[in-house]
Structure formats: structure tokens, C-alpha cells
Write a protein that holds these residues in place. Sequence first.
Motif, PDB file in Angstrom:
ATOM      1  N   ILE A  31       0.917  -1.146  -0.034  1.00  0.00           N
ATOM      2  CA  ILE A  31       0.003   0.166   0.163  1.00  0.00           C
ATOM      3  C   ILE A  31       0.708   1.327  -0.039  1.00  0.00           C
ATOM      4  CG2 ILE A  31      -1.837   1.287   1.478  1.00  0.00           C
ATOM      5  CD1 ILE A  31      -2.359  -1.304   2.669  1.00  0.00           C
ATOM      6  N   ILE A  32       1.924   1.340   0.882  1.00  0.00           N
ATOM      7  CA  ILE A  32       2.942   2.415   1.065  1.00  0.00           C
ATOM      8  C   ILE A  32       3.409   2.752  -0.209  1.00  0.00           C
ATOM      9  CG2 ILE A  32       4.790   3.357   1.965  1.00  0.00           C
ATOM     10  CD1 ILE A  32       4.056   2.133   4.588  1.00  0.00           C
ATOM     11  N   LEU A  33       4.069   1.648  -0.982  1.00  0.00           N
ATOM     12  CA  LEU A  33       4.601   1.981  -2.313  1.00  0.00           C
ATOM     13  C   LEU A  33       3.757   2.396  -3.328  1.00  0.00           C
ATOM     14  CD1 LEU A  33       7.156  -1.256  -2.284  1.00  0.00           C
ATOM     15  CD2 LEU A  33       7.817   1.217  -1.915  1.00  0.00           C
ATOM     16  N   SER A  34       2.478   1.666  -3.462  1.00  0.00           N
ATOM     17  CA  SER A  34       1.474   1.818  -4.404  1.00  0.00           C
ATOM     18  C   SER A  34       0.993   3.504  -4.124  1.00  0.00           C
ATOM     19  CB  SER A  34       0.384   1.212  -4.505  1.00  0.00           C
ATOM     20  OG  SER A  34       0.835  -0.340  -4.664  1.00  0.00           O
ATOM     21  N   THR A  35       1.010   3.889  -3.082  1.00  0.00           N
ATOM     22  CA  THR A  35       0.107   5.368  -2.684  1.00  0.00           C
ATOM     23  C   THR A  35       1.218   6.171  -2.919  1.00  0.00           C
ATOM     24  OG1 THR A  35      -0.757   4.318  -0.749  1.00  0.00           O
ATOM     25  CG2 THR A  35      -0.840   6.591  -0.831  1.00  0.00           C
ATOM     26  N   ILE A  36       2.458   5.879  -2.742  1.00  0.00           N
ATOM     27  CA  ILE A  36       3.510   6.884  -3.046  1.00  0.00           C
ATOM     28  C   ILE A  36       3.641   7.072  -4.568  1.00  0.00           C
ATOM     29  CG2 ILE A  36       6.110   7.612  -2.832  1.00  0.00           C
ATOM     30  CD1 ILE A  36       6.174   6.107  -0.079  1.00  0.00           C
ATOM     31  N   MET A  37       3.778   5.937  -5.084  1.00  0.00           N
ATOM     32  CA  MET A  37       3.740   6.128  -6.622  1.00  0.00           C
ATOM     33  C   MET A  37       2.873   6.697  -7.403  1.00  0.00           C
ATOM     34  SD  MET A  37       5.813   5.394  -8.740  1.00  0.00           S
ATOM     35  CE  MET A  37       5.573   5.901 -10.783  1.00  0.00           C
ATOM     36  N   GLY A  38       1.760   6.330  -6.802  1.00  0.00           N
ATOM     37  CA  GLY A  38       0.199   6.861  -7.305  1.00  0.00           C
ATOM     38  C   GLY A  38       0.290   8.328  -6.960  1.00  0.00           C
ATOM     39  N   SER A  39       0.503   8.807  -5.940  1.00  0.00           N
ATOM     40  CA  SER A  39       0.347  10.267  -5.618  1.00  0.00           C
ATOM     41  C   SER A  39       1.654  10.953  -6.209  1.00  0.00           C
ATOM     42  CB  SER A  39       0.407  10.507  -4.228  1.00  0.00           C
ATOM     43  OG  SER A  39       1.564  10.932  -3.466  1.00  0.00           O
TER      44      SER A  39
END
Lengths: 371, 232
Positions: A31-39
Amino acid sequence: MIELAIKNIWGRKTRSVLTIMGVIVAMQLYIILSTIMGSYEKDVQKQISNMAGRVIVQLKTESGASFLPGSNVIKESDAKEVMGLQGVDNERSTPVLIQAIVPSKVPNAPPTVMAAGIEKGKEEAYFGNVEVDGESKISKSSDVILGAGAKEFYKAKLGDSITVRDDKFTVVGILPEINSQIDASVVMNLATAQEIFVRPSLVSSVMLTATQVDKVVELAKKVTELNPKLTASTSESMKKSADEMLEGQRRFFAMINNTVVAVAAFIVMIVMVMAVFERRKEIGTLKAIGASRAKILGIIVTESLTLSLIGGVMALPISVLLIRLVFGGWLFDTSQWGQTIAVAVGLGIFAGLWPAWSAQRVNPLESLRYE
Amino acid sequence: MIIQTKNLWKTYGSGDTQVNALRGVDLTVNKGDFLALVGPSGCGKSTLLHMLGAMDTPSRGEIMLEGRELGKLGEGQLTDVRLERLGFIFQTFNLVPTLNALENVMLPMKFAGISRREAKQKALCLLDMVGLKERTRHLPAQMSGGQRQRVAIARALANDPALILADEPTGNLDSENSEKIMELLQNLNRKGRTIVMVTHNPELAERVNRVVYMKDGQLAELQRNTKDIQSA
């Protein structure tokens, strides 16, 4: 079957808690990696769309133009020369000096707080035509306009005094949320920024606005013809270079994320294989009393799915807290949460398939054989 | 007639290692029988029980359950037979450890697609019948061996089977609990249930109405007890 699966999970608490913890660790990382990448991606797109009709002039380097200006400097005289070109809307163009005040905790990301030195009276050339709380122009060298993120960092309101590099400034304007670069900015006079960051007669880039939107590419060409040491990027070329940069990052993050999900699936699979091995007699009994192959498959897959889903759901709030603790912001994306649940469901089903397959093949005679 | 075997053979292995566990067994179990399979270890009585219980297929011969030949049924159909027509009682009870007594009894009914409400009602009746009305919420680990076996008997009765198969049902119990379980099985038989029981205990064999002695994979002797029939 859900009842039997939950009873099995509840009845074997230590095993279940450890498995769920394994899934939580993996999923919160996902989640953290996806959220950072997404944002990050969203922010880059926002910045590019804000650059429509503009040309960013920077020092040419071997790696090309950096998407976020600030890492290199050019002479202010070269900037002035560029600004004098025909086709430049001088009122809406400005040299900019970007200097980090608080570097980001995320590698290669823009600073958390940074100074943006802008030519006096041309502040809107930097942050656009937005509704500013307070003044939209800086009249004194001790005045600053804060981006939304910088305001949060200094916990400042209009009229407050903040300190940058031992110099005191008065907050005369506060910007709404625009994009991460402008949000992180402490907008000040160019001369003041050059003085306090010891960058005499130097700027990071020039933000040019063309008098005619359809002449942007032509203007960029004129800049490089005038000074071959410079590179001029339009929003299109910026988008291209941003896409190239993002593609590499996407691949990197996807590789880590896939590995993380595979590790979580492996954990659940090992646990379920062990569970099936330990419960061969119980499974044999279920078959002896009339459970079909499909029922046995369902029981094992449901158990695996439940473990994975509990881990996935619990990882959501934990990841939000961890992002807050490590990066200092409340960063969460509800579509990302939906994706995480979908990944947890897929992971649970995938991890349960092999153990379930071996379970449904257990001979009912196993119920008697170990007696 | 509930179940009948004709010239039933079961052979394991091949060539020099070939073992004939059953050698031409002919057996008929009629409705209302309480039959005990008795014999020394390795005589084939458990193998015969597996065959009767649709858990294993014969190498040769026929098994007819209520007119259907089990050897000709596919795996799914055999599963249905075990679910709907047969009830199993195991020596080591074989209850699901994470389910309480009530849930264990409800399990075969759930597999059969009976609604939760109906299954619960019937499971409560069955537990009451085996004397465990007060123990419905207890896990197997919280019950004595005798109580666990009574739960297993209630579970075996869940789908009203035509035939109950019991593999050494008192083998893991003390004499007092063995007596209770035997009484329960006798009562079920008196109410018309058909039971086939494997046992080593000659005293238990005396309390059933038919005893089949097995030796070397064959039926050695068929004995009909009249004492129990008379007392019924």
C-alpha cells in the motif's frame, strides 16, 4: 463454508495471528509503495498540466532537463537575455531560483519545503492565476507567500513571522493547494533568495510564457538557438521526459510490489499446506461423512482467503499511520484501498489453490488409517 | 435387504507382492440387522467395512446398496451415497476439533444443503437423544471420550442413513462408557436402525443379532444370536 473456515482460523490462534501479521507486513508495504507512486504520478501530471503554454529554460546537462528545476543554476544575465526574446510575454515570465529548505525523506522527490525566488511583481508567473489568501504580490524583501504545504510545515497564518536561514520573514499571502512543488514553496523576492542562499546573479531556471499559445514550440527553439548551453522544455517535452522517468519508476515499484505480494502469497500458501498436512485425518473424515471435493476445496480456499483478507484490511489503517509517521503527511487514496482489497482477495485465492487441490485429493480412508 | 456383497474381492499390489485382503465375500445385511464383524487383525474386516462404506472400490465382485451397485458409481455419486445413505462411527470419534458438539452434528446436514435453521433443530434433537442436551456448546476437547462418541453417533444419524457403519466404536473407551455406547447402539437398532459394527470384543459381539467371523479375507462363520432379538 465460511463458518468452518473462521472456526479453523479461530481455533488455531497462534498460527492464524502469525500468518495475518505476515500478510499485514507485506500488504502495508504494498500500500505504501503504491500510494507513494500513485500520488507522485498524479502530482507530476498536475505540474505538467500547469505548464501548458509555458517553456522552462534550464542548464543543459548530459541527463537532459530535470523535471523539477533547482538542481542546476544558470547566470541571471543569460536568463535576462532569454526573457528579451521576441514572442515572450514578459509580464507572465520570470527567472526562478529554487533552493531546498527541508529536503524530502523520499529519495529523488522534491523538497518538503523550498524557497522560490521570483522577480518582483511576477509571482503569478510562478504559481498561476489562483485565489490567494492575503496578498498575491510581494512588496517588501522581508515578505513571503506560503504554499499550502509550507504553511502546514511552519504552522503559520497571515501576518505570522517565519525564519528561513536565520532571516525573519512575514507571511503576507497563503496559496491554496496547487501541486507538490508550489505547495512546498516559500515564495520570496529573487534578490532576497539569491542573498540568503548565497547564489549571487544566479537562477535555477526561467519560466517563460509565450505571447501566443501555438508559438510555444517555436519559442523553445529560439531559446536553444540563442544559447546552446540551455535547454528549453515545453509542457509536451516535459510530459515526454516525465513519462520516461515515471515508466522507469513504475517498473521499479511494480517489481517490488510483485515481490511483496508473492512473499505474502508464499507465507499463506506454506501455512495452508502445513494446515492441510496436519488435518489430513480431519479432511478424510469430512470426505467419509459426505463432503464433496468441491466442498473441501471451498473450505481450504475460504480459509486462505479469510486470512489474506483480514491481513489486507488490517494493513490499510496501519499503512496510513506508517505513512504519517515516516513521511509526515496523511496520504491515502481510496481507489488504492480498493485495489489493495482486490490484491488481497487474489492473493488469498491463489495461495489457497494448491493446498486446496491437495486437500480435495485426500482419500476418505485417511479418516481410519492413522488410528 | 439394505446391502449385499457378491463374490467380493479386494487385491492390493501385484505379482509376488499381491495380497488378497478379501477373497470372495458374500454377505447380505437386511433392514434392522445389528451385525458384528469379528476376527483377528488382518482378517479383512476393516477392508470389508471400507467397501460397505463406499470409501474403497472392489477389485472384483459386486456391492449392492439399496439396489444400486456401488462399483459402477463415480466418485461424486459415492460421495452422495456416503452423505445420504450411510452414517459412520469411528474408533477415535473423528470430530472436527474446532467445532462444538452442535456444529459437528450439523455438519453432514450442511453438506447435504439443509438450511441452517432446520439443521440446528435436528442436531439439537439428536444430541438430546444421545443424552448430551447440556453439552451442545462444548468443544470435543472439553468432553470425555464417551461423550465424544455420543456426539459422533448423533452426527452419524444426521441425514437419516439407511446403514450405520461403526469401526470399533468402543475401542478407545473404558468399560463404563463402552457399556453406555453399546446400549445406545442397541436402542438405535431396536428403533429400526441397521448397524454393521467391527469389533474385537467378544462380549459386545454377543449383544448383536448377527455375528460374522472373518478369517483370511473370507467369511468363516455366520452366527445368529437369538438372545438379543428375544429381549427386543
